[in-house]
Design a protein around this motif. Structure first.
Motif, PDB file in Angstrom:
ATOM      1  N   ALA A  67       0.828  -1.202   0.000  1.00 44.02           N
ATOM      2  CA  ALA A  67       0.000   0.000   0.000  1.00 44.02           C
ATOM      3  C   ALA A  67       0.865   1.255   0.000  1.00 44.02           C
ATOM      4  CB  ALA A  67      -0.928  -0.004   1.213  1.00 44.02           C
ATOM      5  N   THR A  68       1.961   1.223   0.762  1.00 45.62           N
ATOM      6  CA  THR A  68       2.865   2.373   0.797  1.00 45.62           C
ATOM      7  C   THR A  68       3.515   2.589  -0.560  1.00 45.62           C
ATOM      8  OG1 THR A  68       3.309   2.010   3.151  1.00 45.62           O
ATOM      9  CG2 THR A  68       4.886   3.362   1.930  1.00 45.62           C
ATOM     10  N   ALA A  69       3.931   1.493  -1.214  1.00 45.14           N
ATOM     11  CA  ALA A  69       4.519   1.607  -2.556  1.00 45.14           C
ATOM     12  C   ALA A  69       3.523   2.223  -3.535  1.00 45.14           C
ATOM     13  CB  ALA A  69       4.965   0.232  -3.050  1.00 45.14           C
ATOM     14  N   TRP A  70       2.253   1.831  -3.426  1.00 46.56           N
ATOM     15  CA  TRP A  70       1.226   2.457  -4.257  1.00 46.56           C
ATOM     16  C   TRP A  70       1.063   3.930  -3.900  1.00 46.56           C
ATOM     17  CZ3 TRP A  70      -3.624  -1.233  -4.871  1.00 46.56           C
ATOM     18  CH2 TRP A  70      -3.295  -2.238  -5.803  1.00 46.56           C
ATOM     19  N   GLY A  71       1.047   4.228  -2.601  1.00 48.69           N
ATOM     20  CA  GLY A  71       0.872   5.608  -2.177  1.00 48.69           C
ATOM     21  C   GLY A  71       1.973   6.520  -2.676  1.00 48.69           C
ATOM     22  N   LEU A  72       3.204   5.988  -2.763  1.00 49.70           N
ATOM     23  CA  LEU A  72       4.331   6.790  -3.235  1.00 49.70           C
ATOM     24  C   LEU A  72       4.222   7.132  -4.715  1.00 49.70           C
ATOM     25  CD1 LEU A  72       7.282   5.106  -1.304  1.00 49.70           C
ATOM     26  CD2 LEU A  72       6.422   7.444  -1.001  1.00 49.70           C
ATOM     27  N   GLU A  73       3.309   6.471  -5.430  1.00 45.10           N
ATOM     28  CA  GLU A  73       3.068   6.851  -6.822  1.00 45.10           C
ATOM     29  C   GLU A  73       2.403   8.226  -6.911  1.00 45.10           C
ATOM     30  OE1 GLU A  73       0.833   3.943  -8.930  1.00 45.10           O
ATOM     31  OE2 GLU A  73       2.150   2.267  -8.388  1.00 45.10           O
ATOM     32  N   PHE A  75       2.145  10.517  -3.854  1.00 42.62           N
ATOM     33  CA  PHE A  75       2.571  11.460  -2.829  1.00 42.62           C
ATOM     34  C   PHE A  75       4.058  11.297  -2.518  1.00 42.62           C
ATOM     35  CE2 PHE A  75      -1.840  10.222  -2.067  1.00 42.62           C
ATOM     36  CZ  PHE A  75      -2.484  11.451  -2.072  1.00 42.62           C
ATOM     37  N   GLY A  76       4.656  12.368  -1.978  1.00 46.42           N
ATOM     38  CA  GLY A  76       5.995  12.273  -1.445  1.00 46.42           C
ATOM     39  C   GLY A  76       5.987  11.543  -0.114  1.00 46.42           C
ATOM     40  N   PRO A  77       7.148  11.101   0.377  1.00 45.25           N
ATOM     41  CA  PRO A  77       7.182  10.309   1.616  1.00 45.25           C
ATOM     42  C   PRO A  77       6.651  11.049   2.836  1.00 45.25           C
ATOM     43  CG  PRO A  77       9.397  10.952   0.939  1.00 45.25           C
ATOM     44  CD  PRO A  77       8.489  11.273  -0.210  1.00 45.25           C
ATOM     45  N   THR A 128       8.739   4.241   5.031  1.00 42.88           N
ATOM     46  CA  THR A 128       8.437   4.941   3.780  1.00 42.88           C
ATOM     47  C   THR A 128       9.703   5.492   3.147  1.00 42.88           C
ATOM     48  OG1 THR A 128       6.230   5.533   4.574  1.00 42.88           O
ATOM     49  CG2 THR A 128       7.100   6.814   2.740  1.00 42.88           C
ATOM     50  N   LEU A 129      10.600   6.044   3.956  1.00 46.58           N
ATOM     51  CA  LEU A 129      11.881   6.513   3.431  1.00 46.58           C
ATOM     52  C   LEU A 129      12.690   5.349   2.859  1.00 46.58           C
ATOM     53  CD1 LEU A 129      12.879   9.075   6.231  1.00 46.58           C
ATOM     54  CD2 LEU A 129      12.123   9.595   3.892  1.00 46.58           C
ATOM     55  N   LEU A 240       2.874  21.001   5.281  1.00 47.45           N
ATOM     56  CA  LEU A 240       4.224  21.257   4.765  1.00 47.45           C
ATOM     57  C   LEU A 240       4.568  20.289   3.632  1.00 47.45           C
ATOM     58  CD1 LEU A 240       6.170  21.893   8.103  1.00 47.45           C
ATOM     59  CD2 LEU A 240       5.632  23.560   6.320  1.00 47.45           C
ATOM     60  N   GLY A 241       4.222  19.013   3.819  1.00 47.36           N
ATOM     61  CA  GLY A 241       4.536  18.035   2.792  1.00 47.36           C
ATOM     62  C   GLY A 241       3.839  18.340   1.482  1.00 47.36           C
ATOM     63  N   LEU A 242       2.550  18.659   1.545  1.00 46.89           N
ATOM     64  CA  LEU A 242       1.806  18.955   0.316  1.00 46.89           C
ATOM     65  C   LEU A 242       2.299  20.242  -0.339  1.00 46.89           C
ATOM     66  CD1 LEU A 242      -1.798  18.033   1.492  1.00 46.89           C
ATOM     67  CD2 LEU A 242      -0.342  16.757  -0.108  1.00 46.89           C
ATOM     68  N   ALA A 243       2.860  21.164   0.455  1.00 46.13           N
ATOM     69  CA  ALA A 243       3.364  22.419  -0.102  1.00 46.13           C
ATOM     70  C   ALA A 243       4.684  22.231  -0.836  1.00 46.13           C
ATOM     71  CB  ALA A 243       3.532  23.453   1.022  1.00 46.13           C
ATOM     72  N   TYR A 244       5.495  21.268  -0.401  1.00 44.80           N
ATOM     73  CA  TYR A 244       6.841  21.133  -0.961  1.00 44.80           C
ATOM     74  C   TYR A 244       7.054  19.864  -1.792  1.00 44.80           C
ATOM     75  CZ  TYR A 244       8.265  25.056   1.966  1.00 44.80           C
ATOM     76  OH  TYR A 244       8.378  26.305   2.534  1.00 44.80           O
ATOM     77  N   GLU A 245       6.144  18.908  -1.708  1.00 48.94           N
ATOM     78  CA  GLU A 245       6.295  17.670  -2.481  1.00 48.94           C
ATOM     79  C   GLU A 245       5.224  17.612  -3.565  1.00 48.94           C
ATOM     80  OE1 GLU A 245       8.175  14.590   0.842  1.00 48.94           O
ATOM     81  OE2 GLU A 245       5.997  14.670   0.549  1.00 48.94           O
TER      82      GLU A 245
END
Length: 329
Positions: A67-73, A75-77, A128-129, A240-245
């Motif tokens: 699921a995390t691998a799919w999510g990384l498609e 979103f950023g980590p 995730t990293l 912050l994540g959504l603003a920079y990734e």
């Protein structure tokens, strides 16, 4: 033969020998025997139920890496970790409000902070990293060391000392998992492995403290309050994540985010903590030896990754270790 008394109900107990002889029991003793038998049956049923709940938690956790691998498609980590925690906290807050649960007592707050740091923030972030450079199958087998880590920290935290046979089987399972991981990575640990080893330590601490708290409050409240307590941090992290990734929404990305939040973070931890409270953290943790093997199956089925020939052999060896740890104390 049976002794009867018109004033007091009586029972019988058979003594085995060359011939069965019925010894008389007065009503109080007979009731005590029946209560002991019922208590034993209830304890056995509770252990089986606890094992089932813990096993359901393992199944939910085994889908976390795919699921995390799919999510990384999509979103950023940092965005992915924060958003999954926010969504899980919203679900938990809804349950807590609907049930009108009182805030946790002061003596529970430190333990909840450990749970939050370990399983709400630390483990999701570090894994995730790691998944940015490691395959899900490789990460799964490294995290297979989690049962031994959890059992060791639980023994230190609670003072419970499992038997030598328990430790021998647990260490054997960990050795199998470690050998498999090193074989996958070519014999040397990678940067991703270092993230994963850090994830092991913080997650084991969160599991151990969560299991202790789940004996004093329902398991869903343990993870619920841990998630809600992290909400200010995870909301800020999401912003912050959504603003920079960059964000590139795909069906896989959204499904991965939703499962990581609702399935792995809330539902999985809810049944997991209930199971650990019923059968103990050391024994429940050994069920997680099956988690990397289940994740390998999902990696092939959902992500199209290829397994090495060593996987079936590792699967058999690990399952044997699970069987041994579940039969010894």
């Amino acid at each position: 033969m049976t002794a009867q008394n018109s004033a007091t109900p009586s029972g019988t107990i058979a003594v085995r020998g060359r011939s069965a002889t019925a010894l008389p029991l007065d009503g109080t003793t007979a009731d005590a025997v029946r209560a002991a038998a019922m208590g034993s049956d209830a304890a056995g049923a509770g252990a089986r139920g606890g094992t089932l709940l813990a096993a359901l938690g393992v199944v939910a956790f085994s889908l976390t890496f795919p699921a995390t691998a799919w999510g990384l498609e999509s979103f950023g980590p940092w965005s992915l970790v924060s958003l999954r925690s926010v969504l899980a906290a919203v679900i938990a807050a809804g349950f807590l409000l609907a049930a009108r649960v009182a805030p946790p007592r002061r003596e529970h707050r430190l333990g909840l902070a450990v749970v939050a740091g370990g399983v709400v923030v630390g483990f999701p972030l570090l894994t995730t990293l790691a998944l940015r450079t490691s395959t899900t199958s490789h990460a799964a087998v490294v995290v297979g060391l989690l049962p031994l880590t959890t059992a060791a920290l639980s023994a230190l935290r609670t003072g419970v000392r499992p038997s030598g046979r328990f430790w021998a089987a647990a260490v054997a399972g960990a050795v199998v998992v470690l050998a498999f991981a090193l074989h996958q990575s070519g014999g040397a640990p990678s940067t991703g492995d270092l993230y994963l080893l850090g994830a092991l330590l913080v997650c084991a601490a969160g599991y151990t403290e969560g299991a202790r708290l789940a004996r004093e409050m329902p398991g869903w409240q343990v993870i619920g309050w841990a998630l809600v307590g992290c909400l200010p941090l995870t909301v800020a992290g999401s912003a912050l994540g959504l603003a920079y990734e960059p964000v590139h929404l795909t069906a896989h990305g959204v499904i991965g985010l939703v499962w990581a939040a609702a399935g792995s973070t809330f539902l999985g931890l809810y049944v997991w903590y209930r199971g650990m409270a019923a059968i103990g953290a050391p024994r429940a943790s050994q069920l997680q030896l099956a988690q990397p093997l289940l994740t390998l199956v999902w990696s092939v089925a959902l992500l199209g990754e290829h397994l090495t020939p060593a996987a079936p052999a590792a699967a058999c060896a690990v399952l044997v270790c699970i069987a041994v740890t579940q039969r010894v104390k």
